[in-house]
Design a protein around this motif. Structure first.
Motif, PDB file in Angstrom:
ATOM      1  N   VAL A  58      44.403  32.531  36.545  1.00 37.25           N
ATOM      2  CA  VAL A  58      44.627  33.658  37.172  1.00 37.25           C
ATOM      3  C   VAL A  58      45.578  33.348  38.666  1.00 37.25           C
ATOM      4  O   VAL A  58      45.243  33.245  39.303  1.00 37.25           O
ATOM      5  CB  VAL A  58      42.652  33.944  38.191  1.00 37.25           C
ATOM      6  CG1 VAL A  58      42.744  34.532  38.810  1.00 37.25           C
ATOM      7  CG2 VAL A  58      42.285  33.217  36.740  1.00 37.25           C
ATOM      8  N   VAL A  59      45.867  35.123  38.665  1.00 35.35           N
ATOM      9  CA  VAL A  59      46.620  35.147  40.259  1.00 35.35           C
ATOM     10  C   VAL A  59      46.533  35.859  41.224  1.00 35.35           C
ATOM     11  O   VAL A  59      45.704  36.973  40.692  1.00 35.35           O
ATOM     12  CB  VAL A  59      48.080  35.548  40.026  1.00 35.35           C
ATOM     13  CG1 VAL A  59      48.817  35.774  41.032  1.00 35.35           C
ATOM     14  CG2 VAL A  59      48.654  34.319  39.066  1.00 35.35           C
ATOM     15  N   ALA A  60      45.629  35.981  42.844  1.00 35.98           N
ATOM     16  CA  ALA A  60      45.171  36.259  43.126  1.00 35.98           C
ATOM     17  C   ALA A  60      46.204  36.716  44.646  1.00 35.98           C
ATOM     18  O   ALA A  60      46.811  36.251  44.920  1.00 35.98           O
ATOM     19  CB  ALA A  60      44.093  36.103  44.090  1.00 35.98           C
ATOM     20  N   SER A 112      39.572  40.352  47.650  1.00 34.26           N
ATOM     21  CA  SER A 112      39.272  40.142  46.492  1.00 34.26           C
ATOM     22  C   SER A 112      40.491  39.176  46.112  1.00 34.26           C
ATOM     23  O   SER A 112      40.662  37.850  44.957  1.00 34.26           O
ATOM     24  CB  SER A 112      40.754  40.998  45.166  1.00 34.26           C
ATOM     25  OG  SER A 112      41.641  41.383  46.131  1.00 34.26           O
ATOM     26  N   GLY A 113      41.073  38.761  46.713  1.00 36.27           N
ATOM     27  CA  GLY A 113      42.526  37.010  46.602  1.00 36.27           C
ATOM     28  C   GLY A 113      41.245  36.131  46.967  1.00 36.27           C
ATOM     29  O   GLY A 113      41.861  34.613  46.142  1.00 36.27           O
ATOM     30  N   LYS A 114      39.944  35.442  47.238  1.00 39.65           N
ATOM     31  CA  LYS A 114      39.539  35.012  46.647  1.00 39.65           C
ATOM     32  C   LYS A 114      38.659  34.347  45.746  1.00 39.65           C
ATOM     33  O   LYS A 114      38.165  33.401  45.052  1.00 39.65           O
ATOM     34  CB  LYS A 114      37.626  34.696  47.687  1.00 39.65           C
ATOM     35  CG  LYS A 114      38.291  34.682  49.242  1.00 39.65           C
ATOM     36  CD  LYS A 114      36.982  35.627  50.275  1.00 39.65           C
ATOM     37  CE  LYS A 114      36.809  34.821  51.075  1.00 39.65           C
ATOM     38  NZ  LYS A 114      35.800  35.290  52.264  1.00 39.65           N
ATOM     39  N   GLU A 160      47.023  33.610  28.715  1.00 33.55           N
ATOM     40  CA  GLU A 160      46.251  34.311  28.935  1.00 33.55           C
ATOM     41  C   GLU A 160      46.505  34.748  30.765  1.00 33.55           C
ATOM     42  O   GLU A 160      45.847  33.579  31.753  1.00 33.55           O
ATOM     43  CB  GLU A 160      44.939  34.974  28.956  1.00 33.55           C
ATOM     44  CG  GLU A 160      44.469  36.641  29.223  1.00 33.55           C
ATOM     45  CD  GLU A 160      44.428  37.451  28.496  1.00 33.55           C
ATOM     46  OE1 GLU A 160      45.214  38.699  28.586  1.00 33.55           O
ATOM     47  OE2 GLU A 160      45.224  36.247  26.957  1.00 33.55           O
ATOM     48  N   VAL A 161      47.110  35.442  31.526  1.00 26.73           N
ATOM     49  CA  VAL A 161      47.475  35.890  32.692  1.00 26.73           C
ATOM     50  C   VAL A 161      46.630  37.004  33.197  1.00 26.73           C
ATOM     51  O   VAL A 161      47.096  38.050  32.366  1.00 26.73           O
ATOM     52  CB  VAL A 161      49.018  36.068  32.970  1.00 26.73           C
ATOM     53  CG1 VAL A 161      48.656  36.112  34.351  1.00 26.73           C
ATOM     54  CG2 VAL A 161      49.470  34.858  32.906  1.00 26.73           C
ATOM     55  N   MET A 162      45.738  36.367  34.159  1.00 28.48           N
ATOM     56  CA  MET A 162      45.052  37.840  34.931  1.00 28.48           C
ATOM     57  C   MET A 162      45.052  37.410  35.812  1.00 28.48           C
ATOM     58  O   MET A 162      44.907  36.784  36.636  1.00 28.48           O
ATOM     59  CB  MET A 162      43.511  38.091  34.907  1.00 28.48           C
ATOM     60  CG  MET A 162      42.671  38.922  34.378  1.00 28.48           C
ATOM     61  SD  MET A 162      41.057  38.819  34.114  1.00 28.48           S
ATOM     62  CE  MET A 162      41.220  39.334  33.503  1.00 28.48           C
ATOM     63  N   VAL A 163      45.820  39.324  36.813  1.00 26.60           N
ATOM     64  CA  VAL A 163      45.892  38.799  38.088  1.00 26.60           C
ATOM     65  C   VAL A 163      44.985  40.137  38.934  1.00 26.60           C
ATOM     66  O   VAL A 163      44.577  40.854  38.178  1.00 26.60           O
ATOM     67  CB  VAL A 163      47.760  39.939  38.498  1.00 26.60           C
ATOM     68  CG1 VAL A 163      47.653  39.731  39.886  1.00 26.60           C
ATOM     69  CG2 VAL A 163      48.287  38.896  37.667  1.00 26.60           C
ATOM     70  N   ALA A 164      44.880  39.483  40.052  1.00 32.40           N
ATOM     71  CA  ALA A 164      43.397  40.025  40.436  1.00 32.40           C
ATOM     72  C   ALA A 164      44.086  40.735  42.281  1.00 32.40           C
ATOM     73  O   ALA A 164      44.975  39.981  42.531  1.00 32.40           O
ATOM     74  CB  ALA A 164      41.994  39.561  40.424  1.00 32.40           C
ATOM     75  N   GLY A 165      43.154  41.970  42.417  1.00 31.14           N
ATOM     76  CA  GLY A 165      44.017  42.251  43.728  1.00 31.14           C
ATOM     77  C   GLY A 165      43.055  43.303  44.268  1.00 31.14           C
ATOM     78  O   GLY A 165      41.891  43.490  43.351  1.00 31.14           O
ATOM     79  N   GLY A 166      43.888  43.863  45.378  1.00 34.61           N
ATOM     80  CA  GLY A 166      42.713  45.373  45.893  1.00 34.61           C
ATOM     81  C   GLY A 166      43.209  46.143  46.418  1.00 34.61           C
ATOM     82  O   GLY A 166      44.631  45.911  46.106  1.00 34.61           O
TER      83      GLY A 166
END
Length: 287
Positions: free
Chosen positions: A47-49, A54-56, A88-94
């Motif tokens: 998981v990349v943030a 959302s970065g937390k 599996e790569v999941m990217v999270a952001g705002g």
């Protein structure tokens, strides 16, 4: 991958410090459930943030994770996927992180069709920095730093994605738990760049785009005659400023992800000892 994984296996021992009622709680739960339902587990998930509330999320999820710098989560995710195409790569952001300073990276990750899932928690405001207008804020949205509104049309991330050649575009609502999970799961299962914009209300600084607003306004595309395989239908939905949609807006079922297009199918994260063969001769040519 394992069929014995539960979504709680993705919960870390760190307690979220988000404001009570923040939409990011529901967004994160749906992400964890989608990962578990697709047979992933923490040992094969990265998981990349980015920056902002959302970065937390990488701290609160139990997996490999990296908390990157502002707007740069997608390049990191791309690098991870190229080095380890098997995970599996999941990217999270705002919305501030992804559609402002990160907008350029968004365009290129989309057009490359990197096989990862990008979940953007869109609350239409900068929450962590205390309530400034974001790229998706309404033109007349009043804040302490824009008392008359930003007086700019909001960014349309779906239009940007479609114009960049996206193969999967979707939108969900963090409070609609089952539907949100289903949509994120579809993105995870997609072969290519799975983009999900999630309406994730900020209960502290945004009293306009609230839970009640989205519950009253959202139209679910699965209850219409929308064809997600049609770019024309996708364009019509994306450019319809009169309605707010949730569901899969567009999906190319024939999508071929970037690493397959370029034959990247091995673990490239292990660097052998010593310089590559003939590297010294190559350096001398330019010394």
């Amino acid at each position: 991958m394992s069929s014995d994984i539960r979504f709680t296996d993705f919960k870390s021992d760190k307690q979220p410090t988000w404001c009570p009622g923040c939409g990011d709680f529901g967004t994160m739960n749906g992400m964890m459930k989608a990962l578990a339902e697709t047979g992933n587990d923490p040992d094969n998930t990265f998981v990349v943030a980015g920056i902002g509330c959302s970065g937390k999320i990488g701290t609160y999820m139990h997996s490999y994770a990296l908390h990157g710098v502002h707007g740069r989560a997608l390049p990191v995710g791309t690098g991870v996927k190229m080095a380890r195409p098997d995970i599996e790569v999941m990217v999270a952001g705002g919305d501030g992180d992804g559609y402002s300073i990160g907008a350029g990276h968004f365009v290129h990750a989309v057009r490359r069709n990197v096989d990862m899932t990008y979940v953007v928690m869109d609350n239409r405001i900068y929450g962590l920095t205390k309530g400034q207008a974001s790229p998706t804020s309404r033109e007349d949205f009043e804040t302490s730093t824009s008392p008359e509104g930003p007086k700019q049309p909001p960014v349309n991330p779906h239009a940007l994605a479609l114009a960049s050649g996206a193969t999967f575009i979707a939108q969900s609502f963090s409070s609609d738990a089952l539907r949100h999970q289903e949509i994120v799961q579809r993105a995870v299962e997609h072969d290519g760049f799975g983009f999900v914009n999630v309406y994730s209300p900020c209960v502290t600084f945004n009293d306009v785009d609230t839970y009640d607003y989205f519950r009253d306004s959202l139209v679910d595309l699965k209850e219409t005659d929308h064809d997600p395989s049609s770019r024309e239908d996708a364009k019509d939905a994306i450019l319809n400023s009169e309605k707010e949609y949730q569901g899969v807006i567009y999906q190319d079922e024939n999508s071929v992800p970037y690493h397959e297009q370029h034959g990247v199918d091995e673990d490239m994260s292990v660097i052998p000892d010593g310089a590559p063969e003939q590297a010294t001769d190559l350096v001398r040519e330019f010394y």
